[in-house]
Motif scaffolding. Structure first.
Motif, short mmCIF file in Angstrom:
data_model
loop_
_atom_site.label_atom_id
_atom_site.label_comp_id
_atom_site.label_asym_id
_atom_site.label_seq_id
_atom_site.Cartn_x
_atom_site.Cartn_y
_atom_site.Cartn_z
N SER A 4 0.85 -1.20 0.00
CA SER A 4 0.00 0.00 0.00
C SER A 4 0.88 1.24 0.00
CB SER A 4 -0.87 0.02 1.25
OG SER A 4 -1.39 1.32 1.47
N ARG A 22 -0.17 4.03 1.29
CA ARG A 22 -0.60 4.89 2.41
C ARG A 22 0.45 4.88 3.52
NH1 ARG A 22 -6.85 5.26 4.29
NH2 ARG A 22 -6.60 3.14 5.08
N GLY A 51 -0.15 3.47 7.11
CA GLY A 51 -1.49 2.92 6.95
C GLY A 51 -1.57 1.55 7.63
N ASN A 52 -2.66 0.87 7.40
CA ASN A 52 -2.90 -0.39 8.11
C ASN A 52 -1.91 -1.49 7.72
OD1 ASN A 52 -5.05 0.49 9.73
ND2 ASN A 52 -6.46 0.35 7.98
N CYS A 53 -1.50 -1.51 6.45
CA CYS A 53 -0.53 -2.53 6.03
C CYS A 53 0.81 -2.31 6.73
CB CYS A 53 -0.32 -2.49 4.51
SG CYS A 53 -1.76 -3.04 3.59
N PRO A 66 -3.26 -4.40 0.97
CA PRO A 66 -4.60 -3.82 1.15
C PRO A 66 -5.57 -4.43 0.13
CG PRO A 66 -3.30 -2.36 -0.23
CD PRO A 66 -2.41 -3.55 0.11
N THR A 67 -6.84 -4.40 0.43
CA THR A 67 -7.84 -4.82 -0.56
C THR A 67 -8.26 -3.61 -1.36
OG1 THR A 67 -8.67 -6.53 0.91
CG2 THR A 67 -10.15 -5.82 -0.85
N ILE A 99 -5.57 -6.85 4.29
CA ILE A 99 -6.42 -5.95 5.08
C ILE A 99 -7.55 -5.44 4.20
CG2 ILE A 99 -6.50 -3.81 6.42
CD1 ILE A 99 -3.27 -4.67 6.62
N ALA A 100 -8.76 -5.56 4.72
CA ALA A 100 -9.93 -5.06 4.00
C ALA A 100 -10.67 -4.10 4.92
CB ALA A 100 -10.83 -6.22 3.59
N GLY A 101 -11.29 -3.09 4.31
CA GLY A 101 -11.98 -2.07 5.11
C GLY A 101 -13.34 -2.53 5.58
N LYS A 156 -15.51 -8.29 2.72
CA LYS A 156 -15.39 -7.74 1.36
C LYS A 156 -13.94 -7.74 0.88
CE LYS A 156 -19.73 -6.92 0.46
NZ LYS A 156 -20.24 -8.03 1.29
N GLY A 188 -10.00 -3.45 8.77
CA GLY A 188 -9.71 -2.11 9.31
C GLY A 188 -9.74 -1.15 8.14
N ALA A 189 -10.50 -0.09 8.24
CA ALA A 189 -10.66 0.83 7.10
C ALA A 189 -9.77 2.05 7.26
CB ALA A 189 -12.12 1.23 6.95
C1 LIG Z 1 -9.16 2.22 -4.08
C2 LIG Z 1 -9.60 1.48 -2.85
C3 LIG Z 1 -10.42 0.37 -2.99
C4 LIG Z 1 -10.82 -0.34 -1.86
N1 LIG Z 1 -11.59 -1.45 -2.04
C5 LIG Z 1 -11.95 -2.19 -0.97
C6 LIG Z 1 -12.72 -3.37 -1.14
O1 LIG Z 1 -13.03 -3.81 -2.24
N2 LIG Z 1 -13.07 -4.07 -0.03
C7 LIG Z 1 -12.74 -3.64 1.24
O2 LIG Z 1 -13.12 -4.29 2.20
N3 LIG Z 1 -11.98 -2.53 1.43
C8 LIG Z 1 -11.58 -1.80 0.36
N4 LIG Z 1 -10.79 -0.68 0.53
C9 LIG Z 1 -10.35 -0.32 1.89
C10 LIG Z 1 -8.91 -0.74 2.19
O3 LIG Z 1 -8.67 -2.08 1.88
C11 LIG Z 1 -8.58 -0.51 3.66
O4 LIG Z 1 -8.79 0.86 3.96
C12 LIG Z 1 -7.18 -0.90 4.05
O5 LIG Z 1 -7.04 -0.70 5.44
C13 LIG Z 1 -6.13 -0.10 3.34
O6 LIG Z 1 -4.84 -0.41 3.84
P1 LIG Z 1 -3.73 0.73 4.01
O7 LIG Z 1 -4.17 1.62 5.13
O8 LIG Z 1 -2.46 0.05 4.32
O9 LIG Z 1 -3.68 1.44 2.69
C14 LIG Z 1 -10.40 0.07 -0.57
C15 LIG Z 1 -9.58 1.20 -0.45
C16 LIG Z 1 -9.18 1.89 -1.56
C17 LIG Z 1 -8.29 3.10 -1.41
#
Ligand SMILES: Cc1cc2nc3c(=O)[nH]c(=O)nc-3n(C[C@H](O)[C@H](O)[C@H](O)COP(=O)(O)O)c2cc1C
Length: 281
Positions: A10, A12, A15-17, A84-85, A121-123, A127, A154-155
């Motif tokens: 990621s 970010r 960020g969460n990753c 990240p997802t 990690i998925a938000g 999903k 975690g989103a």
């Molecule tokens: C472009 C984009 C698409 C995303 N799609 C999904 C998704 O399909 N499913 C989900 O659960 N979260 C989704 N997320 C949320 C991220 O997976 C989540 O915020 C994660 O913690 C991001 O990790 P990071 O903080 O290391 O970037 C999405 C985020 C972004 C920016």
């Protein structure tokens, strides 16, 4: 002192990753130093399908950061991958890297069997789509030994560690990284350990990680999957990878034999048609 490489997929910052890689690092009890790299910061070109890496000992001929990344992986004792997802899958940088995988064969001895763990990690709960499969594919293509890979939720940046259960997952992965490999639990592919399947009529299944086929057996205490490994497994393990390399080399010989007749076939399609080209070209 073990060298652990944390690959953050990621962009970010904190960020969460990134947080989860550091949290896993904090849980490792074996003396180690953790180095991080943010995969999407590196310049990785698309594979152009030239197959020259099959013959070139030095690997891929494209001029980009692939060798830097492979050097870092090769010199690490273990890998933590955090993904990240994005839209129900891992981000594109993972697949761009994996697509360069034919050139990994020339470094098989350095990469083979490296212990690794993955965290996706998925938000939104539930999903994550194919993120876990994308992690498994990345590690298998690297010929690493996937000791354990998990999904957590975690989103917002930082949210992932507000949940104690996620911290426990980090601790479990930290322990798994340098512990003896454990047999896979539950329904999984007996060829590669994959846990994602496509279902076909007649209880036939195909593993979405190694693409080997099998049968879903029901009626016992627990459903089971019996795999029937093909003659040419592809991504099942390191041996399959090297066999695949040899098969590709055989294809190269076949291409040389048929080059002229194929050139005639292709010539019939060389007529000029309108192409949309990028404006930077
Ligand atoms: C472009 C984009 C698409 C995303 N799609 C999904 C998704 O399909 N499913 C989900 O659960 N979260 C989704 N997320 C949320 C991220 O997976 C989540 O915020 C994660 O913690 C991001 O990790 P990071 O903080 O290391 O970037 C999405 C985020 C972004 C920016």
């Amino acid at each position: 002192m073990k060298k652990v490489l944390g690959i953050v997929a990621s962009l970010r910052n904190v960020g969460n990753c990134e947080i989860m890689v550091k949290e896993i690092g904090r849980g490792i009890t074996v003396p180690h130093e953790l180095q991080l790299m943010r995969l999407p910061e590196f310049n990785l070109k698309y594979c152009n399908g030239c197959y020259r890496c099959l013959m070139a000992k030095r690997g891929c001929v494209l001029k980009d950061d692939l060798a830097t990344i492979l050097d870092a992986i090769a010199s690490a004792d273990a890998i933590i991958l955090a993904v990240p997802t994005y839209f129900l899958a891992g981000p594109a940088c993972l697949k761009t890297f994996v697509d360069r995988g034919i050139s990994f064969y020339s470094r098989a001895e350095q990469l083979w069997g490296k212990p690794a763990v993955g965290i996706g990690i998925a938000g939104i709960e539930g999903k994550e789509g194919s993120t876990l499969l994308d992690i498994e594919r990345f590690l298998t293509t690297l010929m690493a030994q996937n000791r354990s890979s998990r999904i957590v939720y975690g989103a917002l940046p930082g949210e992932v560690v507000l949940n104690q259960a996620n911290r426990s997952v980090a601790k479990e992965l930290a322990t798994a990284l340098f512990a003896a490999p454990q047999p896979e639990q539950g329904l999984c592919c007996t060829c590669c350990g994959g846990k994602t399947f496509r279902f076909y009529p007649g209880n036939r299944v195909r593993c979405m990680l190694c693409s080997e086929s099998g049968t879903l057996v029901t009626g016992g205490e627990q459903p089971a999957i019996e795999m029937q490994q093909s003659e040419q497994p592809f991504l099942a393990d390191g041996t399959a990878a090297l066999n695949h390399r040899d098969w590709l080399l055989g294809m190269l010989g076949r291409f040389k034999e048929q080059k002229e007749s194929l050139a005639q076939v292709r010539a019939a399609y060389e007529d000029e048609v309108a192409w949309l080209r990028p404006s930077s070209e």
